[in-house]
Design a protein around this motif. Structure first.
Motif, mmCIF file in Angstrom:
data_model
loop_
_atom_site.group_PDB
_atom_site.id
_atom_site.type_symbol
_atom_site.label_atom_id
_atom_site.label_comp_id
_atom_site.label_asym_id
_atom_site.label_seq_id
_atom_site.Cartn_x
_atom_site.Cartn_y
_atom_site.Cartn_z
ATOM 1 N N ALA A 275 87.315 23.477 -21.506
ATOM 2 C CA ALA A 275 88.154 24.275 -20.609
ATOM 3 C C ALA A 275 87.431 24.508 -19.281
ATOM 4 C CB ALA A 275 88.500 25.609 -21.272
ATOM 5 N N ASP A 276 86.120 24.729 -19.351
ATOM 6 C CA ASP A 276 85.330 24.907 -18.116
ATOM 7 C C ASP A 276 85.332 23.634 -17.279
ATOM 8 O OD1 ASP A 276 84.675 27.492 -18.860
ATOM 9 O OD2 ASP A 276 82.773 26.911 -19.784
ATOM 10 N N ILE A 277 85.245 22.488 -17.962
ATOM 11 C CA ILE A 277 85.228 21.202 -17.245
ATOM 12 C C ILE A 277 86.544 20.984 -16.508
ATOM 13 C CG2 ILE A 277 85.117 18.683 -17.528
ATOM 14 C CD1 ILE A 277 83.230 19.202 -19.935
ATOM 15 N N LEU A 278 87.659 21.402 -17.141
ATOM 16 C CA LEU A 278 88.952 21.287 -16.472
ATOM 17 C C LEU A 278 88.981 22.119 -15.192
ATOM 18 C CD1 LEU A 278 91.425 21.395 -19.489
ATOM 19 C CD2 LEU A 278 91.185 19.538 -17.829
ATOM 20 N N ASP A 279 88.302 23.277 -15.228
ATOM 21 C CA ASP A 279 88.258 24.147 -14.048
ATOM 22 C C ASP A 279 87.255 23.654 -13.015
ATOM 23 O OD1 ASP A 279 90.168 25.869 -15.080
ATOM 24 O OD2 ASP A 279 88.674 27.149 -16.061
ATOM 25 N N ASN A 280 86.079 23.259 -13.486
ATOM 26 C CA ASN A 280 84.979 22.907 -12.573
ATOM 27 C C ASN A 280 84.986 21.446 -12.143
ATOM 28 O OD1 ASN A 280 83.931 25.550 -12.798
ATOM 29 N ND2 ASN A 280 82.799 24.996 -14.658
ATOM 30 N N GLY A 281 85.613 20.593 -12.960
ATOM 31 C CA GLY A 281 85.654 19.172 -12.641
ATOM 32 C C GLY A 281 84.387 18.436 -13.040
ATOM 33 N N ILE A 282 84.351 17.164 -12.699
ATOM 34 C CA ILE A 282 83.217 16.280 -12.979
ATOM 35 C C ILE A 282 82.522 15.959 -11.659
ATOM 36 C CG2 ILE A 282 82.549 13.968 -13.776
ATOM 37 C CD1 ILE A 282 85.010 14.043 -15.630
ATOM 38 N N VAL A 283 81.206 15.949 -11.683
ATOM 39 C CA VAL A 283 80.434 15.591 -10.494
ATOM 40 C C VAL A 283 79.752 14.254 -10.736
ATOM 41 C CG1 VAL A 283 78.539 16.233 -8.960
ATOM 42 C CG2 VAL A 283 80.088 17.992 -9.827
ATOM 43 N N LEU A 284 79.926 13.315 -9.808
ATOM 44 C CA LEU A 284 79.314 11.997 -9.907
ATOM 45 C C LEU A 284 78.033 11.950 -9.092
ATOM 46 C CD1 LEU A 284 82.327 9.533 -9.475
ATOM 47 C CD2 LEU A 284 81.442 10.564 -11.575
ATOM 48 N N THR A 285 76.980 11.385 -9.685
ATOM 49 C CA THR A 285 75.727 11.155 -8.976
ATOM 50 C C THR A 285 75.270 9.722 -9.255
ATOM 51 O OG1 THR A 285 74.345 11.934 -10.824
ATOM 52 C CG2 THR A 285 75.073 13.586 -9.221
ATOM 53 N N GLU A 301 92.084 8.323 -15.099
ATOM 54 C CA GLU A 301 91.932 7.956 -16.510
ATOM 55 C C GLU A 301 91.620 9.153 -17.403
ATOM 56 O OE1 GLU A 301 92.322 5.024 -18.015
ATOM 57 O OE2 GLU A 301 92.917 4.010 -16.174
ATOM 58 N N VAL A 302 90.897 10.139 -16.868
ATOM 59 C CA VAL A 302 90.435 11.266 -17.687
ATOM 60 C C VAL A 302 91.280 12.516 -17.461
ATOM 61 C CG1 VAL A 302 88.424 12.715 -18.242
ATOM 62 C CG2 VAL A 302 88.092 10.316 -17.642
ATOM 63 N N GLY A 303 91.912 12.637 -16.285
ATOM 64 C CA GLY A 303 92.749 13.790 -16.010
ATOM 65 C C GLY A 303 91.990 15.032 -15.598
ATOM 66 N N VAL A 304 90.788 14.854 -15.071
ATOM 67 C CA VAL A 304 89.946 15.968 -14.641
ATOM 68 C C VAL A 304 89.566 15.742 -13.175
ATOM 69 C CG1 VAL A 304 87.712 17.118 -14.989
ATOM 70 C CG2 VAL A 304 89.019 16.311 -16.963
ATOM 71 N N PRO A 305 89.535 16.802 -12.351
ATOM 72 C CA PRO A 305 89.103 16.629 -10.958
ATOM 73 C C PRO A 305 87.694 16.031 -10.885
ATOM 74 C CG PRO A 305 90.048 18.802 -11.292
ATOM 75 C CD PRO A 305 89.901 18.192 -12.649
ATOM 76 N N VAL A 306 87.481 15.122 -9.959
ATOM 77 C CA VAL A 306 86.196 14.436 -9.833
ATOM 78 C C VAL A 306 85.736 14.490 -8.378
ATOM 79 C CG1 VAL A 306 84.919 12.287 -10.164
ATOM 80 C CG2 VAL A 306 86.798 12.868 -11.715
ATOM 81 N N THR A 307 84.485 14.848 -8.185
ATOM 82 C CA THR A 307 83.903 14.832 -6.844
ATOM 83 C C THR A 307 82.602 14.032 -6.876
ATOM 84 O OG1 THR A 307 82.701 16.909 -7.241
ATOM 85 C CG2 THR A 307 84.857 17.060 -6.190
#
Length: 333
Positions: A275-285, A301-307
């Motif tokens: 649930a936190d990941i849905l709110d905070n999103g994924i960070v790419l490095t 593909e995953v349905g989660v915000p990505v930055t």
């Protein structure tokens, strides 16, 4: 009196970055070593940029090698010499300075792989060696609040591997990795040219194609590129023009495996943190986070915000530097 110098090393498959406490990140170099195979002990003759220029252009007795493969040590002796080179550049020639070194290791590295890194650094002259897992260092370097109780997902796509972790309360709750990164994308492009055009291109050419027109999704300004190589039938020079769309097809398989890794990591994560990941999103490095459209592909593909983190290729070394500057007891212990 002997003085200690705190040094951090992001020992990557493609590139190595070095930082020094109080000085910041001091240099980046390719993770390449040239070895003179004519000598009994295979003497290391060059490291970094100098050695990289020798790839594919060396005489028979000189081998330009990458001692780190898919994130782990493939050539112990060459890795030790490479680390020795970095330490000497960081502390200079003074006999009154000893090195304390923090080095990143891949997520899920085995005890044998960890011990190999530790011993290679000690043999290179480090007085004290500590290890930090890449995803945690990347999360710190990306500016994530890793000590908070909410879950944050970091996806580090490097040269030799992709590491995915969910961090919370200063630890990795869920962590996964796959030996697919920027080099796997380059190999996919090489294979595509061989299969579609019966043409052989080198890894350097493939990387150049990836940088110039490679993408994970459609993008504005797509272009064609003239690529030169060798015909596999008659061995003569050959030139082919390819499009961004064709290279995207070439990259589909390795990118799909990265997507699968992210999905499987989320499936293993506790529901509260999902649930936190849905709110905070994924960070790419990682350097491969620069690939056009990769954030959009993962989001679709995953349905989660990505930055994509700022300067994603710098996140691990910046995380290590933060630990050195703040005397992080958890990671230094």
């Amino acid at each position: 009196m002997i003085f200690s110098q705190d040094i951090g090393i992001d020992l990557g498959t493609s590139n190595t970055a070095v930082c020094v406490k109080g000085k910041g990140v001091i240099y980046h170099e390719p993770s390449v070593v040239s070895v003179d195979a004519a000598t009994n002990e295979k003497t290391v003759s060059a490291v970094g940029h100098e050695a990289q220029t020798m790839i594919g252009r060396t005489p028979g007795s000189v081998l330009a090698i990458r001692p780190i493969r898919e994130g782990v040590i493939a050539d112990y002796t060459a890795t030790s010499e490479m680390i020795r080179h970095y330490i000497k550049k960081a502390i200079g020639k003074s006999l009154l300075v000893s090195a304390r070194v923090m080095i990143s290791v891949p997520a899920g590295a085995t005890e044998v792989e960890r011990r190999a890194v530790h011993m290679a650094a000690r043999e290179a002259g480090a007085r004290y060696v500590s290890l930090i897992e890449g995803p945690m260092a990347a999360a710190i370097g990306a500016g994530l609040s890793v000590m908070k109780p909410d879950g944050r997902m970091i996806v580090d796509i490097g040269g030799g591997s992709t590491q995915v972790a969910v961090v919370s309360l200063g630890d990795e709750v869920t962590v996964s990795s796959v030996k697919i990164g920027g080099e796997a994308l380059d190999k996919a492009i090489v294979s595509y040219f061989a299969a579609e055009y019966n043409m052989l291109i080198g890894s350097t050419t493939a990387e150049n194609v990836k940088i110039k027109i490679g993408s994970a999704c459609e993008y504005l300004g797509e272009a064609n590129l003239d690529v030169r190589g060798r015909d596999l039938t008659d061995g003569l020079p050959k030139s082919i023009e390819v499009s961004s769309a064709q290279i995207r097809i070439a990259l589909e398989e390795p990118l799909s495996k990265i997507i699968a890794l992210i999905k499987s990591t989320i499936e293993k994560t506790p529901p509260e943190l999902v649930a936190d990941i849905l709110d905070n999103g994924i960070v790419l490095t990682g350097g491969t986070a620069h690939l056009r459209g990769i954030a959009d592909l993962i989001h679709n593909e995953v349905g989660v915000p990505v930055t994509v983190a700022e300067n994603p290729q710098e996140c691990i070394i910046q995380g290590i530097l933060y630990c050195l500057e703040n005397n992080d007891a958890k990671t230094l212990g």
